[in-house]
Design a protein around this motif. Structure first.
Motif, PDB file in Angstrom:
ATOM      1  N   ILE A 156       0.838  -1.202   0.000  1.00 11.16           N
ATOM      2  CA  ILE A 156       0.000   0.000   0.000  1.00 11.16           C
ATOM      3  C   ILE A 156       0.870   1.248   0.000  1.00 11.16           C
ATOM      4  CG2 ILE A 156      -1.639   1.345   1.365  1.00 11.16           C
ATOM      5  CD1 ILE A 156      -2.880  -1.310   2.285  1.00 11.16           C
ATOM      6  N   GLY A 157       1.908   1.226   0.831  1.00  7.43           N
ATOM      7  CA  GLY A 157       2.805   2.378   0.874  1.00  7.43           C
ATOM      8  C   GLY A 157       3.476   2.645  -0.458  1.00  7.43           C
ATOM      9  N   ARG A 158       3.883   1.588  -1.140  1.00  9.59           N
ATOM     10  CA  ARG A 158       4.516   1.739  -2.449  1.00  9.59           C
ATOM     11  C   ARG A 158       3.519   2.250  -3.489  1.00  9.59           C
ATOM     12  NH1 ARG A 158       9.492  -0.757  -3.226  1.00  9.59           N
ATOM     13  NH2 ARG A 158      10.308  -1.826  -1.369  1.00  9.59           N
ATOM     14  N   LEU A 159       2.293   1.722  -3.430  1.00 13.70           N
ATOM     15  CA  LEU A 159       1.285   2.146  -4.395  1.00 13.70           C
ATOM     16  C   LEU A 159       0.833   3.585  -4.151  1.00 13.70           C
ATOM     17  CD1 LEU A 159      -0.793  -1.141  -4.583  1.00 13.70           C
ATOM     18  CD2 LEU A 159       0.526  -0.126  -6.438  1.00 13.70           C
ATOM     19  N   GLU A 160       0.918   4.034  -2.912  1.00 13.27           N
ATOM     20  CA  GLU A 160       0.502   5.413  -2.621  1.00 13.27           C
ATOM     21  C   GLU A 160       1.394   6.421  -3.337  1.00 13.27           C
ATOM     22  OE1 GLU A 160      -0.839   8.237   1.107  1.00 13.27           O
ATOM     23  OE2 GLU A 160       0.420   6.490   1.496  1.00 13.27           O
ATOM     24  N   THR A 161       2.691   6.111  -3.465  1.00 10.82           N
ATOM     25  CA  THR A 161       3.580   7.069  -4.134  1.00 10.82           C
ATOM     26  C   THR A 161       3.229   7.230  -5.604  1.00 10.82           C
ATOM     27  OG1 THR A 161       5.252   5.361  -4.623  1.00 10.82           O
ATOM     28  CG2 THR A 161       5.441   6.535  -2.528  1.00 10.82           C
ATOM     29  N   THR A 162       2.885   6.122  -6.249  1.00  9.54           N
ATOM     30  CA  THR A 162       2.513   6.237  -7.670  1.00  9.54           C
ATOM     31  C   THR A 162       1.099   6.778  -7.827  1.00  9.54           C
ATOM     32  OG1 THR A 162       2.480   5.068  -9.802  1.00  9.54           O
ATOM     33  CG2 THR A 162       1.724   3.837  -7.896  1.00  9.54           C
ATOM     34  N   ALA A 163       0.216   6.481  -6.860  1.00 11.58           N
ATOM     35  CA  ALA A 163      -1.142   7.035  -6.908  1.00 11.58           C
ATOM     36  C   ALA A 163      -1.107   8.551  -6.785  1.00 11.58           C
ATOM     37  CB  ALA A 163      -1.989   6.443  -5.785  1.00 11.58           C
ATOM     38  N   SER A 164      -0.302   9.055  -5.857  1.00 16.45           N
ATOM     39  CA  SER A 164      -0.222  10.504  -5.672  1.00 16.45           C
ATOM     40  C   SER A 164       0.459  11.170  -6.861  1.00 16.45           C
ATOM     41  CB  SER A 164       0.523  10.823  -4.378  1.00 16.45           C
ATOM     42  OG  SER A 164       1.853  10.334  -4.428  1.00 16.45           O
ATOM     43  N   MET A 170      -6.098   3.748  -6.544  1.00 17.62           N
ATOM     44  CA  MET A 170      -5.408   2.467  -6.513  1.00 17.62           C
ATOM     45  C   MET A 170      -6.174   1.484  -5.626  1.00 17.62           C
ATOM     46  SD  MET A 170      -2.716   2.216  -8.384  1.00 17.62           S
ATOM     47  CE  MET A 170      -1.264   3.017  -9.068  1.00 17.62           C
ATOM     48  N   ILE A 171      -6.543   0.358  -6.203  1.00 18.94           N
ATOM     49  CA  ILE A 171      -7.231  -0.694  -5.458  1.00 18.94           C
ATOM     50  C   ILE A 171      -6.236  -1.825  -5.187  1.00 18.94           C
ATOM     51  CG2 ILE A 171      -9.095  -2.388  -5.483  1.00 18.94           C
ATOM     52  CD1 ILE A 171     -10.551  -0.556  -7.486  1.00 18.94           C
ATOM     53  N   VAL A 172      -6.117  -2.224  -3.933  1.00 14.13           N
ATOM     54  CA  VAL A 172      -5.244  -3.326  -3.538  1.00 14.13           C
ATOM     55  C   VAL A 172      -6.120  -4.465  -3.015  1.00 14.13           C
ATOM     56  CG1 VAL A 172      -3.310  -4.036  -2.094  1.00 14.13           C
ATOM     57  CG2 VAL A 172      -3.487  -1.659  -2.854  1.00 14.13           C
ATOM     58  N   GLU A 173      -6.074  -5.612  -3.682  1.00 18.25           N
ATOM     59  CA  GLU A 173      -6.878  -6.756  -3.247  1.00 18.25           C
ATOM     60  C   GLU A 173      -6.029  -7.705  -2.416  1.00 18.25           C
ATOM     61  OE1 GLU A 173      -9.142 -10.670  -5.096  1.00 18.25           O
ATOM     62  OE2 GLU A 173      -9.186  -8.804  -6.259  1.00 18.25           O
ATOM     63  N   THR A 174      -6.535  -8.046  -1.233  1.00 22.92           N
ATOM     64  CA  THR A 174      -5.814  -8.942  -0.329  1.00 22.92           C
ATOM     65  C   THR A 174      -6.487 -10.316  -0.276  1.00 22.92           C
ATOM     66  OG1 THR A 174      -7.059  -8.585   1.724  1.00 22.92           O
ATOM     67  CG2 THR A 174      -5.436  -6.902   1.105  1.00 22.92           C
ATOM     68  N   THR A 216     -10.055  16.319  -5.988  1.00 16.26           N
ATOM     69  CA  THR A 216      -9.606  17.710  -5.828  1.00 16.26           C
ATOM     70  C   THR A 216      -8.436  17.790  -4.859  1.00 16.26           C
ATOM     71  OG1 THR A 216     -11.849  18.500  -6.259  1.00 16.26           O
ATOM     72  CG2 THR A 216     -10.328  20.031  -5.188  1.00 16.26           C
ATOM     73  N   ALA A 217      -8.603  17.199  -3.719  1.00 13.51           N
ATOM     74  CA  ALA A 217      -7.532  17.147  -2.718  1.00 13.51           C
ATOM     75  C   ALA A 217      -7.795  15.939  -1.821  1.00 13.51           C
ATOM     76  CB  ALA A 217      -7.504  18.437  -1.889  1.00 13.51           C
ATOM     77  N   PRO A 218      -6.777  15.123  -1.626  1.00  9.55           N
ATOM     78  CA  PRO A 218      -5.374  15.252  -2.040  1.00  9.55           C
ATOM     79  C   PRO A 218      -5.081  14.811  -3.476  1.00  9.55           C
ATOM     80  CG  PRO A 218      -5.638  13.245  -0.778  1.00  9.55           C
ATOM     81  CD  PRO A 218      -6.986  13.915  -0.775  1.00  9.55           C
ATOM     82  N   GLY A 219      -6.095  14.360  -4.202  1.00  8.80           N
ATOM     83  CA  GLY A 219      -5.887  14.033  -5.602  1.00  8.80           C
ATOM     84  C   GLY A 219      -5.785  12.545  -5.902  1.00  8.80           C
ATOM     85  N   TYR A 220      -5.862  11.712  -4.896  1.00  2.00           N
ATOM     86  CA  TYR A 220      -5.767  10.261  -5.122  1.00  2.00           C
ATOM     87  C   TYR A 220      -6.488   9.528  -3.992  1.00  2.00           C
ATOM     88  CZ  TYR A 220      -2.198  10.199  -1.461  1.00  2.00           C
ATOM     89  OH  TYR A 220      -1.538  10.333  -0.271  1.00  2.00           O
ATOM     90  N   THR A 221      -6.755   8.230  -4.216  1.00  2.00           N
ATOM     91  CA  THR A 221      -7.442   7.411  -3.214  1.00  2.00           C
ATOM     92  C   THR A 221      -6.836   6.006  -3.210  1.00  2.00           C
ATOM     93  OG1 THR A 221      -9.519   8.607  -3.565  1.00  2.00           O
ATOM     94  CG2 THR A 221      -9.668   6.486  -2.440  1.00  2.00           C
ATOM     95  N   ILE A 222      -6.628   5.461  -2.026  1.00  2.00           N
ATOM     96  CA  ILE A 222      -6.149   4.091  -1.864  1.00  2.00           C
ATOM     97  C   ILE A 222      -7.281   3.252  -1.271  1.00  2.00           C
ATOM     98  CG2 ILE A 222      -4.444   2.566  -0.810  1.00  2.00           C
ATOM     99  CD1 ILE A 222      -3.230   4.497  -2.782  1.00  2.00           C
ATOM    100  N   ILE A 223      -7.631   2.188  -1.975  1.00  2.00           N
ATOM    101  CA  ILE A 223      -8.685   1.280  -1.520  1.00  2.00           C
ATOM    102  C   ILE A 223      -8.072  -0.088  -1.242  1.00  2.00           C
ATOM    103  CG2 ILE A 223     -10.855   0.130  -2.110  1.00  2.00           C
ATOM    104  CD1 ILE A 223     -11.424   2.458  -4.037  1.00  2.00           C
ATOM    105  N   SER A 268     -10.484  10.324 -12.469  1.00  2.00           N
ATOM    106  CA  SER A 268      -9.200   9.684 -12.194  1.00  2.00           C
ATOM    107  C   SER A 268      -9.153   8.289 -12.806  1.00  2.00           C
ATOM    108  CB  SER A 268      -8.979   9.555 -10.682  1.00  2.00           C
ATOM    109  OG  SER A 268      -9.025  10.802 -10.044  1.00  2.00           O
ATOM    110  N   GLU A 269      -7.942   7.890 -13.195  1.00  2.00           N
ATOM    111  CA  GLU A 269      -7.756   6.524 -13.659  1.00  2.00           C
ATOM    112  C   GLU A 269      -7.768   5.590 -12.457  1.00  2.00           C
ATOM    113  OE1 GLU A 269      -4.678   3.900 -16.422  1.00  2.00           O
ATOM    114  OE2 GLU A 269      -4.032   5.813 -15.564  1.00  2.00           O
ATOM    115  N   VAL A 270      -8.420   4.433 -12.615  1.00  2.00           N
ATOM    116  CA  VAL A 270      -8.513   3.450 -11.538  1.00  2.00           C
ATOM    117  C   VAL A 270      -7.672   2.230 -11.911  1.00  2.00           C
ATOM    118  CG1 VAL A 270     -10.035   2.059 -10.088  1.00  2.00           C
ATOM    119  CG2 VAL A 270     -10.864   4.231 -11.049  1.00  2.00           C
ATOM    120  N   ARG A 271      -6.787   1.841 -11.023  1.00  2.00           N
ATOM    121  CA  ARG A 271      -5.929   0.671 -11.242  1.00  2.00           C
ATOM    122  C   ARG A 271      -6.123  -0.329 -10.106  1.00  2.00           C
ATOM    123  NH1 ARG A 271      -1.325   1.271 -14.572  1.00  2.00           N
ATOM    124  NH2 ARG A 271      -1.846   2.682 -16.303  1.00  2.00           N
ATOM    125  N   THR A 272      -5.979  -1.613 -10.425  1.00  2.00           N
ATOM    126  CA  THR A 272      -6.099  -2.658  -9.411  1.00  2.00           C
ATOM    127  C   THR A 272      -4.822  -3.477  -9.341  1.00  2.00           C
ATOM    128  OG1 THR A 272      -8.513  -2.887  -9.600  1.00  2.00           O
ATOM    129  CG2 THR A 272      -7.316  -4.790  -8.781  1.00  2.00           C
TER     130      THR A 272
END
Length: 353
Positions: A156-164, A170-174, A216-223, A268-272
């Motif tokens: 999640i931490g790694r994906l947050e940098t590219t999401a921002s 960014m969707i992370v499936e566990t 708008t802010a912060p400009g990205y979302t982690i799911i 926004s573009e959505v990636r999984t």
């Protein structure tokens, strides 16, 4: 005293630490002889085993996987290699032939269910709880879980940098099957904005509204979404049906389904990202090494005392034992009043509704 040890079900970090603790404790404290059964219950069916001594378990505490190998479909009472035939009598005969006095079975709910049935046929058994899903009944923790949470939190931490950087969702499936423990703890540890677990059906519209607000802010979302999560009024996402498996439903793909639902509603573009078996691999965390060692030593103590028919468990931070029948085939899900859910809500994390 001659003791057999096997690892059943899926692999996970910490199995080797248990094997080491059981073997060394039985040899050093009880003067026992220890035999490793290869590839779980499959080894009892196909008559494959090897001796374990102090040299064979030296230096394995930090290794992932299992030196004995494992198998997640080898049910002796319904053997896939013989058209579903009951091979239990052959298994018992092999145990008697080896001269094994008791069996230590390390695994999850499926392994405990099989171990309970074997115990009913007269084989003394002690179970040790293993699952990255943390979904075994009557134990606060199973080894392998902490390691899986660490992997997901790092992802999640790694994906947050590219999401921002790209302004993406960014969707992370566990993993986790029908319980949300991995997604909940890893989501909190990784700072996810949305955590979706099987215990709480989610609303796609509510998630989309949150993602639009965050554009708008912060400009990205982690799911962070558990594989067993489902929309309100909807169904589980099934990756495959396995007719010859003790667990015939293989979950997976909910992250891609969610992306398809969200993308038309967002700019926004959505990636999984499907983490899959990355969560099972690698070295165990220090916490899991210690927990697995505690479990293995406690299991060896119970064997030495002749206390059988139970599974080692962690309750109030202490090792204890619970009857196998209380664990076999059951699932421990996240209670809806769990303090971590309250913490998530207080932090402003969406649970999907």
């Amino acid at each position: 005293m001659h003791i057999g040890v096997l690892t059943g079900g899926g692999d996970c970090p910490g199995l080797n630490a248990v094997i080491r603790a059981v073997t060394a404790s039985l040899i050093n404290d009880a003067g026992a002889r220890v035999t490793g059964i290869e590839r779980g219950f499959l080894g009892l069916i196909e008559r494959k085993s090897r001796p374990l001594d102090l040299a064979s378990v030296a230096g394995i505490v930090n290794l992932g996987g299992t030196i004995l190998g494992t198998h997640n479909r080898a049910d002796p009472f319904h053997y896939f290699g013989a058209g579903g035939a009951d091979m239990s009598s052959q298994v018992i005969a092999y145990i008697r032939e080896l001269g094994i006095d008791a069996l230590v079975a390390i695994g999850g709910d499926g392994t405990m269910a099989i171990a309970h049935r074997i115990a009913s046929l007269g084989v003394p058994v002690v179970g040790v709880p293993k699952t990255i899903d943390n979904d075994l009944m009557h134990t606060e923790r199973s080894f392998g879980f902490d390691s899986a949470v660490a992997v997901v939190a790092e992802a999640i931490g790694r994906l947050e940098t590219t999401a921002s950087s790209h302004g993406r969702v960014m969707i992370v499936e566990t993993m986790g099957r029908y319980a949300g423990w991995i997604a909940l703890e890893a989501g909190l540890a990784g700072g996810a904005d949305v955590i979706l677990i099987p215990e709480i059906p989610y609303d796609v519209e509510a998630i989309a509204a949150l993602c639009r607000k965050r554009e708008t802010a912060p400009g990205y979302t982690i799911i962070c979404v558990a594989e067993g999560a489902r929309p309100a009024g909807g169904q589980l996402t099934v990756a495959a049906l396995l007719a010859d498996s003790p667990d015939p439903v293989r979950l997976g793909g909910v992250g891609h389904v969610l992306r398809e639902k969200l993308q038309p509603q967002l700019t926004s573009e959505v990636r999984t990202t499907l983490l899959g078996h990355v969560q099972r691999g690698g070295s165990p965390t220090a916490f899991d090494r210690v927990l697995a060692t505690r479990f293995g030593h406690y299991a060896a103590q119970r064997v030495a005392r002749g206390e059988f028919g139970g599974m080692v468990a962690l309750q109030a931070a202490q090792c204890t034992s619970v009857p196998l029948e209380m664990v076999a085939g059951k699932t421990r899900t996240v209670p809806l009043d769990h303090p971590l859910l309250d913490a998530a809500r207080a932090l402003g994390v969406s649970l999907g509704h």
